[in-house]
Design an enzyme around this catalytic site. Sequence first.
Site, PDB file in Angstrom:
ATOM      1  N   ILE A 177      -2.890  10.036  14.607  1.00  8.89           N
ATOM      2  CA  ILE A 177      -4.572   9.915  15.136  1.00  8.89           C
ATOM      3  C   ILE A 177      -5.362   8.949  15.168  1.00  8.89           C
ATOM      4  O   ILE A 177      -5.858   8.397  15.270  1.00  8.89           O
ATOM      5  CB  ILE A 177      -5.000  10.158  13.620  1.00  8.89           C
ATOM      6  CG1 ILE A 177      -4.951   9.856  12.009  1.00  8.89           C
ATOM      7  CG2 ILE A 177      -4.941  12.098  12.312  1.00  8.89           C
ATOM      8  CD1 ILE A 177      -5.228   9.508  10.982  1.00  8.89           C
ATOM      9  N   ASP A 178      -4.152   8.110  14.661  1.00  8.19           N
ATOM     10  CA  ASP A 178      -4.497   6.411  14.893  1.00  8.19           C
ATOM     11  C   ASP A 178      -4.878   5.495  17.036  1.00  8.19           C
ATOM     12  O   ASP A 178      -6.115   4.661  17.311  1.00  8.19           O
ATOM     13  CB  ASP A 178      -3.812   5.267  14.100  1.00  8.19           C
ATOM     14  CG  ASP A 178      -3.817   5.553  12.766  1.00  8.19           C
ATOM     15  OD1 ASP A 178      -4.862   5.948  12.217  1.00  8.19           O
ATOM     16  OD2 ASP A 178      -3.223   4.824  11.991  1.00  8.19           O
TER      17      ASP A 178
ATOM     18  N   ARG B 250      -5.940   2.342  10.053  1.00  5.43           N
ATOM     19  CA  ARG B 250      -5.060   0.955  10.176  1.00  5.43           C
ATOM     20  C   ARG B 250      -6.004   0.456  10.731  1.00  5.43           C
ATOM     21  O   ARG B 250      -6.567  -0.525  10.647  1.00  5.43           O
ATOM     22  CB  ARG B 250      -3.799   1.970  10.031  1.00  5.43           C
ATOM     23  CG  ARG B 250      -2.772   2.091   9.084  1.00  5.43           C
ATOM     24  CD  ARG B 250      -0.925   2.467   9.954  1.00  5.43           C
ATOM     25  NE  ARG B 250      -0.832   3.000   9.441  1.00  5.43           N
ATOM     26  CZ  ARG B 250       0.135   3.652   8.455  1.00  5.43           C
ATOM     27  NH1 ARG B 250       0.368   2.890   7.349  1.00  5.43           N
ATOM     28  NH2 ARG B 250       0.051   4.830   8.266  1.00  5.43           N
TER      29      ARG B 250
HETATM   30  O1  F6P Z   1      -1.440   6.409  10.289  1.00  9.21           O
HETATM   31  C1  F6P Z   1      -2.280   7.662  10.105  1.00  9.21           C
HETATM   32  C2  F6P Z   1      -2.922   6.749   9.067  1.00  9.21           C
HETATM   33  O2  F6P Z   1      -3.399   8.045   8.951  1.00  9.21           O
HETATM   34  C3  F6P Z   1      -3.977   5.843   8.824  1.00  9.21           C
HETATM   35  O3  F6P Z   1      -5.037   5.749   9.907  1.00  9.21           O
HETATM   36  C4  F6P Z   1      -3.761   6.020   7.355  1.00  9.21           C
HETATM   37  O4  F6P Z   1      -3.695   4.524   7.165  1.00  9.21           O
HETATM   38  C5  F6P Z   1      -2.606   6.556   6.575  1.00  9.21           C
HETATM   39  O5  F6P Z   1      -1.506   7.329   7.883  1.00  9.21           O
HETATM   40  C6  F6P Z   1      -2.827   6.844   5.345  1.00  9.21           C
HETATM   41  O6  F6P Z   1      -0.761   6.961   5.173  1.00  9.21           O
HETATM   42  P1  F6P Z   1      -1.036   7.953   3.534  1.00  9.21           P
HETATM   43  O7  F6P Z   1      -1.882   9.572   4.097  1.00  9.21           O
HETATM   44  O8  F6P Z   1       0.017   8.026   3.070  1.00  9.21           O
HETATM   45  O9  F6P Z   1      -1.718   7.753   2.844  1.00  9.21           O
END
Ligand code: F6P
Length: 364
Positions: A151-152, A196
């Site tokens: 998604i980033d 992120r």
């Molecule tokens: O890389 C995708 C993402 O949704 C980032 O935007 C976010 O920082 C991270 O993953 C969150 O990760 P998790 O689902 O492990 O909390």
Amino acid sequence: RRKIAILTSGGDAPGMNASVRAVVRASIIRGCDAYAVHEGYQGLVDGGDMIKKMGWDDVQQYLSIGGTVIGTARCKAFRERWGRLKAAKNMVKEGIDALIVCGGDGSLTGADLFRAEWPDLLEELVKTGELTDGEAKAFAHLNIVGLVGSIDNDMSSTDITIGAVTCLHRICESIDSISSTASSHSRAFVVEVMGRHCGWLALMAGIATGADFIFIPERPPSGENWQDNMCSEIKRHRDLGKRKTIVIVCEGAIDSNLNPITAKDLMDLLTDRLHLDTRMTILGHVQRGGTPCVFDRNLATMQGVEAVEAVLDSRPDTPSPLIAMCENKVVRVDLMKAVEKTGEVAKAISRKDFNTAMKLRDPA
Ligand code: F6P
């Protein structure tokens, strides 16, 4: 018959299922057998039931389902050599020598390293008697193809990644809802979005919703007095008669000294300095879940088909390809170069070279 496997890895992204469907069906159309590896790399390490042969009908309805039906994981075992040895053995035993990975940059780097290490792993498995010489020879080369599911939208060398546009829609819908209640109460809202260390979601959402201020990691607010600048800008908007204030902050936002800028900091600032009735909303995982939009379904489908073609075209001496989208065309680029270039952004930010960081994100 050629056997092609797909796995999804890292954080899930809307559209991953459409890419699995496309890989499965394109493989079948091209006369190959298709396999789905469940739970990302963990499925390769565990083998057995985790690697399932897929038929045409197994991926019915996949287009519109959010997340990833075959599961994903951030797998520790695959980072260790013993885990990769198990994964290599399971693949050879299943007769699979082509792996399509749909994930972010970390997952794709892992895949390419696996390919580089493959001959070594096979040699060791022959030495320990876990594979025969014949098996090792028959599967001497591993083919890896990358699809970027994230998604980033943080991968270099591609204009857009699978899931980013759906996520952006979700963010904008949420900010539209927040805007109406903000207007009613004449309030300010600070909205934290995912991404992120990549500000694409925050920036695009800010443009699409007409936010008052946007904070992204690649372009920190300039100068020591950025708080004054933000407050005077927002005051100006208020003086013009605006009844609502929307500030969007990427979760990885920083100031020019690399200190984090948090939603809470911004809320306190708006409350204390401008005396605005301010609320903070951290959108969290609602951004990542749910039905993929048309763009992501189609992107994942076209790229999934191209990934199968790339497997069929691949030669032992050609670098692993990444299926990208450049100027509206689905193209193949060098996977490792794309991953390395993505890492350059973080390096530029850490040495406070924000101009380079911006340029690397948007070479145009
Ligand atoms: O890389 C995708 C993402 O949704 C980032 O935007 C976010 O920082 C991270 O993953 C969150 O990760 P998790 O689902 O492990 O909390």
